[in-house]
Design a protein around this motif. Sequence first.
Motif, PDB file in Angstrom:
ATOM      1  N   ILE A 150       0.848  -1.199   0.000  1.00  0.00           N
ATOM      2  CA  ILE A 150       0.000   0.000   0.000  1.00  0.00           C
ATOM      3  C   ILE A 150       0.884   1.250   0.000  1.00  0.00           C
ATOM      4  O   ILE A 150       0.688   2.173  -0.786  1.00  0.00           O
ATOM      5  CB  ILE A 150      -0.933   0.015   1.230  1.00  0.00           C
ATOM      6  N   ALA A 176      -5.448  -0.385  -1.459  1.00  0.00           N
ATOM      7  CA  ALA A 176      -5.665   0.989  -0.988  1.00  0.00           C
ATOM      8  C   ALA A 176      -5.597   1.081   0.525  1.00  0.00           C
ATOM      9  O   ALA A 176      -4.959   1.976   1.070  1.00  0.00           O
ATOM     10  CB  ALA A 176      -7.019   1.488  -1.478  1.00  0.00           C
ATOM     11  N   GLU A 177      -6.243   0.168   1.200  1.00  0.00           N
ATOM     12  CA  GLU A 177      -6.289   0.298   2.660  1.00  0.00           C
ATOM     13  C   GLU A 177      -6.437  -1.073   3.312  1.00  0.00           C
ATOM     14  O   GLU A 177      -7.133  -1.946   2.822  1.00  0.00           O
ATOM     15  CB  GLU A 177      -7.461   1.192   3.083  1.00  0.00           C
ATOM     16  N   LEU A 178      -5.779  -1.192   4.443  1.00  0.00           N
ATOM     17  CA  LEU A 178      -5.873  -2.409   5.236  1.00  0.00           C
ATOM     18  C   LEU A 178      -6.579  -2.014   6.517  1.00  0.00           C
ATOM     19  O   LEU A 178      -6.208  -1.035   7.147  1.00  0.00           O
ATOM     20  CB  LEU A 178      -4.448  -2.878   5.539  1.00  0.00           C
ATOM     21  N   PHE A 179      -7.626  -2.727   6.890  1.00  0.00           N
ATOM     22  CA  PHE A 179      -8.238  -2.346   8.146  1.00  0.00           C
ATOM     23  C   PHE A 179      -8.826  -3.525   8.917  1.00  0.00           C
ATOM     24  O   PHE A 179      -9.280  -4.499   8.334  1.00  0.00           O
ATOM     25  CB  PHE A 179      -9.265  -1.225   7.971  1.00  0.00           C
ATOM     26  N   GLY A 180      -8.740  -3.409  10.203  1.00  0.00           N
ATOM     27  CA  GLY A 180      -9.274  -4.431  11.103  1.00  0.00           C
ATOM     28  C   GLY A 180     -10.659  -4.010  11.529  1.00  0.00           C
ATOM     29  O   GLY A 180     -10.862  -2.894  11.989  1.00  0.00           O
ATOM     30  N   HIS A 181     -11.629  -4.906  11.344  1.00  0.00           N
ATOM     31  CA  HIS A 181     -13.010  -4.585  11.660  1.00  0.00           C
ATOM     32  C   HIS A 181     -13.675  -5.839  12.205  1.00  0.00           C
ATOM     33  O   HIS A 181     -13.589  -6.895  11.595  1.00  0.00           O
ATOM     34  CB  HIS A 181     -13.715  -4.097  10.391  1.00  0.00           C
ATOM     35  N   GLN A 182     -14.353  -5.729  13.330  1.00  0.00           N
ATOM     36  CA  GLN A 182     -15.060  -6.858  13.950  1.00  0.00           C
ATOM     37  C   GLN A 182     -14.174  -8.103  14.033  1.00  0.00           C
ATOM     38  O   GLN A 182     -14.617  -9.225  13.800  1.00  0.00           O
ATOM     39  CB  GLN A 182     -16.338  -7.197  13.163  1.00  0.00           C
ATOM     40  N   TRP A 185      -9.290  -8.863   9.507  1.00  0.00           N
ATOM     41  CA  TRP A 185      -8.542  -7.885   8.705  1.00  0.00           C
ATOM     42  C   TRP A 185      -9.070  -7.906   7.279  1.00  0.00           C
ATOM     43  O   TRP A 185      -9.275  -8.976   6.704  1.00  0.00           O
ATOM     44  CB  TRP A 185      -7.051  -8.227   8.705  1.00  0.00           C
ATOM     45  N   GLU A 220     -10.079   9.755  -4.037  1.00  0.00           N
ATOM     46  CA  GLU A 220     -10.631   9.246  -2.778  1.00  0.00           C
ATOM     47  C   GLU A 220     -12.106   8.876  -2.948  1.00  0.00           C
ATOM     48  O   GLU A 220     -12.950   9.714  -3.258  1.00  0.00           O
ATOM     49  CB  GLU A 220     -10.503  10.334  -1.709  1.00  0.00           C
ATOM     50  N   PRO A 223     -14.777   6.001   2.254  1.00  0.00           N
ATOM     51  CA  PRO A 223     -13.929   5.054   2.955  1.00  0.00           C
ATOM     52  C   PRO A 223     -14.555   3.649   2.904  1.00  0.00           C
ATOM     53  O   PRO A 223     -15.762   3.510   3.086  1.00  0.00           O
ATOM     54  CB  PRO A 223     -13.886   5.580   4.384  1.00  0.00           C
ATOM     55  N   ALA A 224     -13.719   2.673   2.590  1.00  0.00           N
ATOM     56  CA  ALA A 224     -14.245   1.315   2.456  1.00  0.00           C
ATOM     57  C   ALA A 224     -14.789   0.824   3.782  1.00  0.00           C
ATOM     58  O   ALA A 224     -14.214   1.067   4.833  1.00  0.00           O
ATOM     59  CB  ALA A 224     -13.126   0.406   1.978  1.00  0.00           C
TER      60      ALA A 224
ATOM     61  N   PRO B 132       1.394   3.732   4.988  1.00  0.00           N
ATOM     62  CA  PRO B 132       0.286   3.070   4.318  1.00  0.00           C
ATOM     63  C   PRO B 132      -1.002   3.360   5.080  1.00  0.00           C
ATOM     64  O   PRO B 132      -0.966   3.704   6.260  1.00  0.00           O
ATOM     65  CB  PRO B 132       0.638   1.587   4.443  1.00  0.00           C
ATOM     66  N   ARG B 133      -2.125   3.232   4.402  1.00  0.00           N
ATOM     67  CA  ARG B 133      -3.389   3.405   5.117  1.00  0.00           C
ATOM     68  C   ARG B 133      -3.722   2.083   5.800  1.00  0.00           C
ATOM     69  O   ARG B 133      -4.148   1.128   5.170  1.00  0.00           O
ATOM     70  CB  ARG B 133      -4.490   3.801   4.144  1.00  0.00           C
ATOM     71  N   VAL B 134      -3.450   2.049   7.059  1.00  0.00           N
ATOM     72  CA  VAL B 134      -3.779   0.858   7.844  1.00  0.00           C
ATOM     73  C   VAL B 134      -4.507   1.347   9.072  1.00  0.00           C
ATOM     74  O   VAL B 134      -4.060   2.271   9.738  1.00  0.00           O
ATOM     75  CB  VAL B 134      -2.504   0.098   8.295  1.00  0.00           C
ATOM     76  N   ARG B 135      -5.670   0.784   9.341  1.00  0.00           N
ATOM     77  CA  ARG B 135      -6.335   1.165  10.579  1.00  0.00           C
ATOM     78  C   ARG B 135      -6.984  -0.051  11.187  1.00  0.00           C
ATOM     79  O   ARG B 135      -7.087  -1.110  10.551  1.00  0.00           O
ATOM     80  CB  ARG B 135      -7.335   2.299  10.352  1.00  0.00           C
ATOM     81  N   PHE B 136      -7.395   0.117  12.392  1.00  0.00           N
ATOM     82  CA  PHE B 136      -7.856  -1.038  13.140  1.00  0.00           C
ATOM     83  C   PHE B 136      -8.889  -0.557  14.138  1.00  0.00           C
ATOM     84  O   PHE B 136      -8.672   0.411  14.836  1.00  0.00           O
ATOM     85  CB  PHE B 136      -6.634  -1.640  13.837  1.00  0.00           C
ATOM     86  N   GLN B 137     -10.053  -1.203  14.136  1.00  0.00           N
ATOM     87  CA  GLN B 137     -11.090  -0.816  15.095  1.00  0.00           C
ATOM     88  C   GLN B 137     -11.276  -1.939  16.083  1.00  0.00           C
ATOM     89  O   GLN B 137     -11.515  -3.084  15.683  1.00  0.00           O
ATOM     90  CB  GLN B 137     -12.424  -0.611  14.368  1.00  0.00           C
ATOM     91  N   ALA B 138     -11.192  -1.607  17.359  1.00  0.00           N
ATOM     92  CA  ALA B 138     -11.431  -2.634  18.366  1.00  0.00           C
ATOM     93  C   ALA B 138     -12.935  -2.892  18.464  1.00  0.00           C
ATOM     94  O   ALA B 138     -13.745  -2.006  18.257  1.00  0.00           O
ATOM     95  CB  ALA B 138     -10.876  -2.194  19.701  1.00  0.00           C
ATOM     96  N   VAL B 139     -13.246  -4.135  18.774  1.00  0.00           N
ATOM     97  CA  VAL B 139     -14.638  -4.553  18.892  1.00  0.00           C
ATOM     98  C   VAL B 139     -15.205  -4.122  20.232  1.00  0.00           C
ATOM     99  O   VAL B 139     -14.494  -4.123  21.230  1.00  0.00           O
ATOM    100  CB  VAL B 139     -14.696  -6.092  18.806  1.00  0.00           C
ATOM    101  N   ARG B 190      -9.278 -11.416  18.178  1.00  0.00           N
ATOM    102  CA  ARG B 190     -10.367 -11.196  17.228  1.00  0.00           C
ATOM    103  C   ARG B 190     -10.955  -9.801  17.375  1.00  0.00           C
ATOM    104  O   ARG B 190     -12.170  -9.612  17.417  1.00  0.00           O
ATOM    105  CB  ARG B 190     -11.440 -12.268  17.407  1.00  0.00           C
ATOM    106  N   GLY B 191     -10.066  -8.835  17.508  1.00  0.00           N
ATOM    107  CA  GLY B 191     -10.497  -7.446  17.549  1.00  0.00           C
ATOM    108  C   GLY B 191     -10.978  -6.968  18.902  1.00  0.00           C
ATOM    109  O   GLY B 191     -11.324  -5.805  19.059  1.00  0.00           O
TER     110      GLY B 191
END
Lengths: 305, 332
Positions: A150, A176-182, A185, A220, A223-224, B132-139, B190-191
């Motif tokens: 990225i 484009a973007e790496l993100f952790g959700h629920q 990843w 842009e 946001p995904a 890089p665009r990296v983000r992380f949301q905690a559960v 697991r977040g």
Amino acid sequence: MSAASERLRQLLFLVPYVSRHPGRSVDEVAAALGVGRVELLEALEFLPLVGRPPFEPDDFVDVYVEDDKVFVELDQRLHAPPRLTAAEGVALASAARLLGASASEALTSALEKLERVLPPSAREAFRQADRRLDVEGSALAGLPAVSMAIAERREVRFDYYAAGRGQTERRQVQPAELFGHQGQWYLSGFDVARGAERLYRVDRMGPLEVTDARFEPRPESAPARVPDRGLEPVTVVFSAARAPFVRERFGEARSLPDGRLEVTVPGDNARWLTGWVLSFGGDAQVVAPAWAVRSVGEAARASLG
Amino acid sequence: MDRTERLLDLVALLLSEKHPVSWARLRELFKDDYGTGTPEACERKFERDKVELLELGVPLRFEKARGDVEGGYALDKDAYYLPEPGLSPDELAVLYAAGAAALASGAFPGAGDLAHALRKVAFHSERLPALPRVRFQAVGPVDTASLADRLDVLWGAVRARRRVTLEYFSPRSGEVTARAVDPYGLALRRGAWAFAGHCHLRGGVRTFLVHRVRRLEVLNPKAKPPDFEVPADFRLGDVIPRWPWEHRFHAPVDVDVALAPDLEPMAPQLFGVAPVKTSTGASVTVRASDLDALVTTVLSLAPAAKVTGPAEAVARAQALARRVLEAHGGAP
């Protein structure tokens, strides 16, 4: 840490930073210090009060702003910041592990070097505290490579397992973007063959091949997010037994009179939906629309075959 | 004199001195701060300053008199100055990516320390790596700011070994219980952020999810010795399992899962074990102490993954698939 300590920690970095990088703009220095412009200017006004006894004119820190650029004339031997504290070392090591340090050569070697720049007296405290914070359980092998691709704007190729179809497909993607959700990843990016933005679950990607093909970032887009492309939403009802746990993960859930819980999820991706509903083993029931009910039923039947 | 000013003056003084500075001289040089009031009060003030500097990584220590050199306070310059860490551009880039992702989550234990650490590792670099665009949301059902606050309190308590009191919500019973806990460590799974420690209400080691904590306080924030010792054989990984099927609901069962050839390369990231090749694809053997958690994971990968043994696991997988089928208009 108290606000006063935090300020001291910033100042012990600020003087060396300006000494090492003279002539950077006020905004650049503020950004490097992680403070606003006003806060930085206040710090720069305070510093000339600092010096060493007996406080002769040359004993003070001499820092000044000229043409919006910051310079230091006398740094009073504050030419490098203090080494990392044990707590700073642990925080950095943990962040590295969040991204899967053990699977990445660059991260592993970076952590080894990091431990060497801790003061000897902090190393034991670092090791002790490091054992008390464990984030690797959420890491995946592919994360460091994806994040570097990225940053470097390189296209990546991988096999992707799309739930429901039972086989992988080769994808070439501009990441484009790496993100952790629920707890998962995801990688969002532009699928070159399909000519469209797509979202991938990283644990369903095979080994990543980073290509030499570079790309220009696309304008842009929104946001995904986890599947949401404005199609017909799907209504899922969770059993009363599962309801309290589901409520923790979904902000907008409606309680039904019998204790069950109703949740609406985006309905753009049947394959994602079926796998997700199946993962509740009967505690989740799709009630609408009809195609989604049918799709989950078919997937359940296929799993029995 | 402003305290920050005094501490910086002290660092500047000790960095420029070749020999230790005696207490008597410090009192003379900092007359308004260490030179007025009772000698005990002055010493206490200096001790507090010393503790603060040590916490910030300033290696201040007392050196005994040697020969002609008077005893006093000194700063070990080699141990003070941050050396060039020798990171390659790749190493720095990936560390930055990781740090930025953790900071972007808004709730990471030691976030303030992390921000400083990133600054320090890049101190010697002329240019910062592209992020890089990296983000992380905690559960969790709590907002990021309160999660961040709780993580801060817990992480501080873990490091200083301080007992905490908390109110904990159980979604199973719907009840809130008040507990005192000796927190041994924090883990992200697991977040969701979790912590483990000795629970004084239950009389044993228990794990808790941070987002289920309703109220949280450190019991004795100022007490000198730590409130507890962490047992030598304690491992976070033993009590906060990495995979959902490792929760201890029953005696462990080794479950065989057949994988379609396409899933073989993903087996380690999906199940945490290496696959074995078979004539029709691959298989993994997964140890589960929460069979339902494993079976539903396999089900979510259907039809490319399938439970093939032992018989009780196959039966459970089929029963759950039938439940799904019945709920979705199909006759089993």
